[in-house]
Enzyme design. Sequence first.
Site, short mmCIF file in Angstrom:
data_model
loop_
_atom_site.label_atom_id
_atom_site.label_comp_id
_atom_site.label_asym_id
_atom_site.label_seq_id
_atom_site.Cartn_x
_atom_site.Cartn_y
_atom_site.Cartn_z
N TRP A 1 41.21 -28.54 64.24
CA TRP A 1 41.94 -27.78 64.94
C TRP A 1 41.28 -27.37 66.58
CZ3 TRP A 1 46.30 -26.95 62.97
CH2 TRP A 1 46.48 -26.61 61.35
N LYS B 1 46.05 -16.28 56.91
CA LYS B 1 44.51 -17.50 56.63
C LYS B 1 44.47 -15.80 56.01
CE LYS B 1 45.20 -21.08 58.41
NZ LYS B 1 45.03 -22.02 59.50
N ASP C 1 39.80 -19.05 68.79
CA ASP C 1 40.68 -19.37 67.53
C ASP C 1 39.88 -18.33 66.50
OD1 ASP C 1 42.14 -19.78 65.91
OD2 ASP C 1 42.37 -21.79 66.23
C1 LIG Z 1 45.44 -23.07 60.17
C2 LIG Z 1 45.21 -23.11 61.07
C3 LIG Z 1 45.61 -22.80 62.27
C4 LIG Z 1 47.01 -23.34 62.55
O1 LIG Z 1 47.91 -22.44 62.39
P1 LIG Z 1 49.03 -22.91 61.75
O2 LIG Z 1 50.04 -21.40 62.15
O3 LIG Z 1 50.10 -23.30 60.87
O4 LIG Z 1 49.94 -22.88 63.51
C5 LIG Z 1 45.32 -23.27 64.39
N1 LIG Z 1 43.61 -22.37 63.90
C6 LIG Z 1 42.80 -22.36 62.67
C7 LIG Z 1 41.51 -22.05 62.76
C8 LIG Z 1 43.34 -22.40 61.37
O5 LIG Z 1 42.68 -22.39 60.07
#
Ligand SMILES: *Cc1c(COP(=O)(O)O)cnc(C)c1O
Length: 360
Positions: free
Chosen positions: A101, A195, A171
Amino acid sequence: MARVYNFSAGPAVLPEEVLKEAADEMLDYQGTGMSVMEMSHRSKAYDKIIKDAEQDLRDLMNIPDNYKVLFLQGGASQQFAMIPMNLMKNKVADYIVTGQWAKKAYQEASKYGKANKIASSEDETFSYIPDCSDLPISEDADYVYICENNTIYGTKYKTLPNTKGKTLVADVSSCFLSEPVDVSKYGVIYGGVQKNIGPAGVVIVIIREDLITEDVLPGTPTMLQYKIHADADSLYNTPPAYGIYICGKVFKWLKKMGGLEAMKQRNEEKAKILYDFLDQSELFKGTVRKEDRSLMNVPFVTGDADLDAKFVKEAKEAGFENLKGHRTVGGMRASIYNAMPKAGVEALVEFMKKFEAENK
Ligand SMILES: *Cc1c(COP(=O)(O)O)cnc(C)c1O
């Protein structure tokens, strides 16, 4: 109807109480005679839903007044572009690459300016967090970017990098609301909610007000400007209305559970049960450096791909879903987010013990 223990990395398990409440309100939300899905986002009833959601999130995270909370769409992945488009005034940013990511965010930023990879753990399959105490931070960097919890690899920053005064952007998709954070240490905290908070379709951005300006990269679409959404209190256009409503319910559930301090304790207890088992097991082993272990995502392997596949299959038959590791790493991964009860982790460990005894 039997609910399974769902160890999915995302979309992931939600609190049963929240799902039941939503089911109760499905046809008639609080006497409005309609579902929240059918409601105008400009209605009085919806205004209260989104305002309460924001306030409850502010309470939970202790968000200072000089930060805006935005409920946006496009997933966490859209932020990979939105961040450079809005924050790269000098067209320079530093990225710490600790997984897929972070790497995607780094690659996306490279389209808009000079993205520097100032540290990485790719040399050892992202199984650790690099030492970030004295990094070569660029003098003209607009920000330093991290992915705080690496969903795929199961690592987490235990201390934030020393950004030498530069704005920190994080993030937090897979550790959102899993423990208290000091928001004032960040310029931007963002995450997709699927998540640890709610249904897919909502991304929450918590951003310091001075970073919200009209001075964005030329050509930045209206919908990708933080200022547009901030000025309209996330109602510039139709927001992901039902998703925000569920997030709001999860915020209330978290408050009832005792807030983020209590969640942290609970999450540490749950993770310890699994890690303690892995550390003494002769069959299974964890894949990341101990001091960098995530409380949320726990990858493990047997060392034999066929045995891993057998485990995943038998676990599924026993009611433990989504234990297969990410397609890029193989093995297994148990995601044990806020809504996974301790009983689910205990049951998983019991199952692993039994599997180990049978497959010695
Ligand atoms: C799942 C995830 C993403 C991507 O998320 P989307 O909503 O599918 O774009 C980005 N960063 C992290 C840390 C993730 O776990």
